[in-house]
Write a protein that holds these residues in place. Structure first.
Motif, mmCIF file in Angstrom:
data_model
loop_
_atom_site.group_PDB
_atom_site.id
_atom_site.type_symbol
_atom_site.label_atom_id
_atom_site.label_comp_id
_atom_site.label_asym_id
_atom_site.label_seq_id
_atom_site.Cartn_x
_atom_site.Cartn_y
_atom_site.Cartn_z
ATOM 1 N N ALA A 187 0.563 -0.763 0.025
ATOM 2 C CA ALA A 187 -0.448 -0.267 -0.173
ATOM 3 C C ALA A 187 1.165 0.917 0.032
ATOM 4 N N VAL A 188 0.833 2.496 -1.078
ATOM 5 C CA VAL A 188 1.341 3.657 -0.569
ATOM 6 C C VAL A 188 0.841 5.023 -0.550
ATOM 7 N N GLY A 189 0.455 5.595 0.736
ATOM 8 C CA GLY A 189 -0.057 6.081 1.035
ATOM 9 C C GLY A 189 0.241 7.844 0.999
ATOM 10 N N GLN A 190 -0.640 9.011 1.345
ATOM 11 C CA GLN A 190 0.644 10.178 1.415
ATOM 12 C C GLN A 190 1.481 10.241 2.801
ATOM 13 N N GLY A 191 1.793 8.906 3.273
ATOM 14 C CA GLY A 191 2.954 9.244 4.507
ATOM 15 C C GLY A 191 3.910 7.739 3.911
ATOM 16 N N GLY A 192 3.813 7.157 2.734
ATOM 17 C CA GLY A 192 4.752 6.280 3.095
ATOM 18 C C GLY A 192 4.304 5.331 2.076
ATOM 19 N N SER A 193 4.829 3.482 2.407
ATOM 20 C CA SER A 193 4.066 2.356 1.581
ATOM 21 C C SER A 193 4.823 1.525 3.179
ATOM 22 N N GLY A 194 3.906 0.979 3.215
ATOM 23 C CA GLY A 194 4.015 -0.486 3.587
ATOM 24 C C GLY A 194 3.454 -1.757 3.493
ATOM 25 N N TYR A 195 3.374 -3.106 3.539
ATOM 26 C CA TYR A 195 2.872 -4.873 2.675
ATOM 27 C C TYR A 195 1.686 -5.030 4.219
ATOM 28 N N ILE A 196 1.144 -5.271 3.397
ATOM 29 C CA ILE A 196 0.013 -6.177 3.711
ATOM 30 C C ILE A 196 0.364 -8.225 3.258
ATOM 31 N N ASN A 197 0.093 -8.645 4.237
ATOM 32 C CA ASN A 197 0.154 -10.216 4.297
ATOM 33 C C ASN A 197 -1.470 -10.929 4.456
#
Length: 854
Positions: A187-197
């Motif tokens: 997921a890429v949002g306004q505050g950065g990116s993170g993974y979804i498992n």
């Protein structure tokens, strides 16, 4: 993918001759030239452009497709059908109560839930970018390499699928909710990116700098997977994935790549292969390898059941009404072999290239014809700009070669040539309008490379008229389509749609991609969902419950809780304003809808009245025609009666003349008999006189004289009797003829009376029918008046009910707003009390007071 292609090529018949292999090599080289070499007669070919389109392979309800033109311009939606193509710049919208399934390739699918919009931002080999603005969708990614991009943009950020798997993305207010059933997403949002498992639910807020993560309940996950596979494979699915663990243990159980016979012969990149198993058969054909033949009736021919989409990006596109009609009409060629049509996918096995319709067009005065291309015949790929000017993706040598081509393999195949009027190109092809054309005329016509060069076809494309019905969106639906979306990767520059980012309101968040998104991970299990199975996470819990939790955290000195409370309060105020605007918009939309319904009803009433008037006029015309025919029949009958009477009179006159002649003849015979008798008497008298003058020689005996006199008297009586008998016979004959004439005249008079009575009965029946028709028309008018009156009353009641509901809704909104304000005030008071309590100094103990006296 290449391993799968090699495995499928191994199944091709070994009996294909060497010349067939050479043809395939030449065609592969030619297709590579078409896609890699530049230059054409009117535009340079772009080596990065490759024709590609996705397929709507299933839909339920009202689903629209539109091509975006430019920003701030109303999108023109048309009702989609099975096999409708979608490509770069197209928008798909499923209305309430509707579903749609889109086959991006042979192993990548998208299922749209009700009230969902999906835009195609990029559709290229190795790069798929979509935009989800409202609703929810399930993304089934069957194959994805590390170098490929599969991204879904939302108003809150983008979701990049990192591996093959099953994903669900939904929009819930100001949040994007991502569920990973299998696979891995970023997921890429306004505050950065993170993974979804796998097994996680991710809530990405629009404008928020952090995201919320929770675990996906197994029952909810099983429902999501079960609903998707039940919709995707209705013929084979048995419900096993309702158990989420069964799906995790064997996720490829229903994968057509491993189960479909058609996937054994062709690459899985082609959509529509899955349907070929149910509607046809694969056969090893000499010189062509394994070919597919549909199970159709005798006399069937390709490219006759469907319609033309003239405004497609890639040119006139054939949209088949046959459920299997995607792959055979957009890939490969057709051939008529052994009294049967076969789809020959020789070129597809080496390098599958999409074409809108592999046909050759022939202009014929005010008609147009087309014939399917056969194996080895080249189709020049192209795309069209806004002015419908072709941009060829082939070198000039290939274009010139195709332009001068006059002979085609399927030219004389049964039913291969389809000829229709130019005006029939914008609607579903009706078999009744297909014309039979002299082969000599067709042979003398030149095939055109660009069908848009035909004036009639070009005008139809400019007017954007086709067989699909237009779909008008409501204001709320249009507002959802105008919501901006955020992508994680920049849209690839393409000559196809140069302003697609502005036209579709696409922003990029790639500058934040390298930063790590702040994620609030919890151990909470999400088990509740909306009607479309989108999870309801704790981030979307009721505001009161969330505010209570934040107030407790704020009392403990958590500053982030205070910030979140203020953020929620601002969002609630913003939401209240949005709700008021939405309520006003809904009321306005209801008013507009009511007006439209009223207009439609009035239009329908006018149409009914016009139809009734037309029917009445038609009935009157029919009656007038019937009366004319009756009067014509009466006149003919009268003329016939008069003619018959005249002939009868002539016959009577002829009979009378004949009788008179017979009477005169009888009288003449009687006179002749009298003359003969007189002659005989004179002769007797003369003989007597001669006897008296002669000297008597011997006196005859007296007996002899008496005998002679008696004989003469007898002869005279016999003659008189014969004359009388003839006269009586003539009189009887004339009497019989007179009686026959009288009987004939009586019969004629009876027939005239009967015909007159019959005509009078018909006239009375017509008068009764006319009276019944007038009574029926009057009854219909009364019914129409009663219906209009009842409809007016119903509309008035609906308006009253709508006003009452709007008033009640406004009162509820006011009460809700007051409650929320009261809750916020109490929360702020609690927060202020906590601050005041924290700011007050603590009382000193007795020991401290003794050490430090005041």
């Amino acid at each position: 993918m290449f391993v799968g292609m090699i495995k499928r090529l191994g199944n091709v018949s070994s009996r294909v001759p060497i010349i067939g292999a050479l043809v395939i090599i030449v065609l592969a080289t030619g297709m590579a030239l078409l896609l890699t070499r530049g230059g054409s007669s009117n535009a340079a070919a772009d080596s990065k452009v490759q024709p590609l389109a996705a397929r709507i392979d299933r839909l339920d309800g009202s689903v629209g497709v539109a091509q975006v033109v430019r920003q701030n311009q109303q999108t023109d939606f048309a009702e989609a059908t099975i096999n409708t193509p979608v490509t770069v710049g197209d928008r798909i919208y499923a209305r309430d109560g509707s579903h749609a399934s889109i086959a991006l390739t042979g192993h990548d699918f998208v299922r749209l839930n009700p009230a969902t919009s999906l835009d195609v931002l990029a559709l290229e080999p190795g790069s798929t970018q979509l935009a989800l603005r409202s609703g929810s969708a399930v993304f089934d990614v069957g194959a994805l390499s590390r170098s490929e991009l599969f991204e879904v943009a939302t108003p809150c950020g983008s979701v990049d699928f990192q591996d093959r798997g099953l994903y669900q993305v939904g929009i819930d207010g100001n949040n994007a909710i991502v569920s990973v059933l299998s696979g891995l997403a970023e997921a890429v949002g306004q505050g950065g990116s993170g993974y979804i498992n796998k097994g996680q639910v991710f809530t990405l807020g629009c404008g928020a700098t952090e995201a919320q993560s929770s675990m996906l309940g197994r029952d909810l996950a099983g429902r999501i997977v079960d609903e998707y596979y039940r919709y995707r494979y209705p013929r084979r699915y048995d419900g096993r994935y309702l158990d989420y663990q069964a799906y995790l243990d064997e996720p490829t159980y229903y994968d057509p790549y491993w189960n479909s016979a058609s996937y054994e012969y062709l690459p899985a990149d082609i959509p529509g292969l899955y349907d070929l198993d149910y509607y046809g058969d694969w056969t090893d054909v000499s010189d062509y390898g394994y070919c597919w033949a549909p199970r159709v009736n005798a006399g069937w021919a390709p490219f006759q059941s469907g319609y033309w989409d003239l405004a497609d990006l890639w040119g006139p596109t054939w949209v088949s009404s046959e459920p299997w009609g995607w792959a055979p009409y957009h890939y490969g060629r057709w051939a008529f072999i052994n009294s049967r049509w076969f789809w020959v996918p020789s070129e597809v096995r080496t390098y599958p290239v999409y074409s809108p319709a592999a046909v050759a067009f022939i202009p014929l005065a005010d008609q147009i014809g087309w014939v399917p291309l056969g194996p080895g015949e080249v189709y020049v790929p192209r795309y069209y700009d806004a002015s419908f000017t072709p941009q060829y993706l082939a070198p000039t040598t290939v274009i010139n070669e195709v332009t001068v081509q006059r002979n085609f393999i399927n030219w004389n195949a049964p039913g291969a040539l389809t000829v229709v009027p130019l005006g029939a190109m914008d609607r579903v092809i009706d078999p009744r309008v297909i014309a039979q054309v002299d082969p000599a005329v067709v042979a003398g016509s030149r095939v055109v490379l660009d069908p848009m060069s035909i004036a009639g076809v070009r005008q139809l494309a400019i007017n954007h008229e086709d067989a699909r019905r237009r779909m008008k969106l409501a204001r709320a639906e249009q507002a959802a389509l105008d919501t901006p979306v955020i992508t994680g990767a920049a849209l690839a520059a393409s000559p196809l749609r140069t302003d697609i980012a502005n036209a579709l309101r696409v922003d990029q968040a790639s500058a934040k991609r390298k930063e790590k998104l702040r994620i609030n991970e919890t151990a909470q299990v999400t088990s509740s969902s909306r009607s479309d199975n989108v999870p309801q996470t704790f981030a979307s819990q009721p505001t009161q419950q969330r505010m209570s939790e934040l107030a407790a955290r704020a009392q403990q000195g958590d500053k982030s809780a205070r910030r979140e409370m203020r953020q929620i309060m601002r969002e609630e105020q913003h939401g209240a304003r949005q709700q008021q605007a939405a309520a006003a918009a809904a009321q306005e939309q209801q008013r507009i809808t009511h007006q439209q319904q009223t207009k439609e009803q009035r239009r329908a009433e006018r149409q009914q009245q016009a139809a009734a008037a037309a029917a009445q006029q038609q009935s009157q015309q029919a009656q007038q025609q019937q009366m004319k025919q009756q009067r014509r029949a009466e006149r003919q009958q009268q003329a016939a009666s008069q003619e018959q009477a005249r002939q009868s009179q002539q016959q009577q006159m002829r009979q009378q003349l004949k009788l008179e002649r017979q009477q005169r003849a009888a009288q003449e015979q009687a006179r002749q008999a009298q003359r003969q008798q007189m002659k005989q008497e004179r002769r007797i008298q003369q003989e007597q006189m001669r006897q008296q003058q002669k000297p008597p020689k011997q006196k005859p005996p007296e007996a002899f004289q008496q005998q002679n006199q008696a004989e003469r008297a007898r002869i005279q009586r016999a003659q008189q009797e014969a004359a009388q008998r003839e006269q009586l016979k003539a009189q009887r004959h004339s009497e019989q003829q007179r009686q026959a004439m009288m009987q004939q005249q009586a019969a004629q008079q009876r027939e005239q009376f009967k015909s007159q009575r019959r005509a009078e009965g018909q006239r009375q029946a017509m008068m009764q029918q006319e009276a019944a028709r007038q009574a029926q028309a009057a009854q219909q008018r009364e019914q129409f008046k009663a219906q209009r009156h009842a409809e007016g009353q119903r509309q008035a009641m609906m308006q009253q009910e709508a006003a009452r509901q709007a008033q009640a809704s406004q009162q509820r909104e006011q009460i809700r707003a007051q409650r929320q304000a009261e809750q916020q005030r109490q929360a702020m008071m609690q927060e202020q009390a906590a601050r005041a309590q924290a700011a007050q100094p603590q009382p000193k103990s007795e020991k401290q007071q003794r050490k430090h006296p005041q």
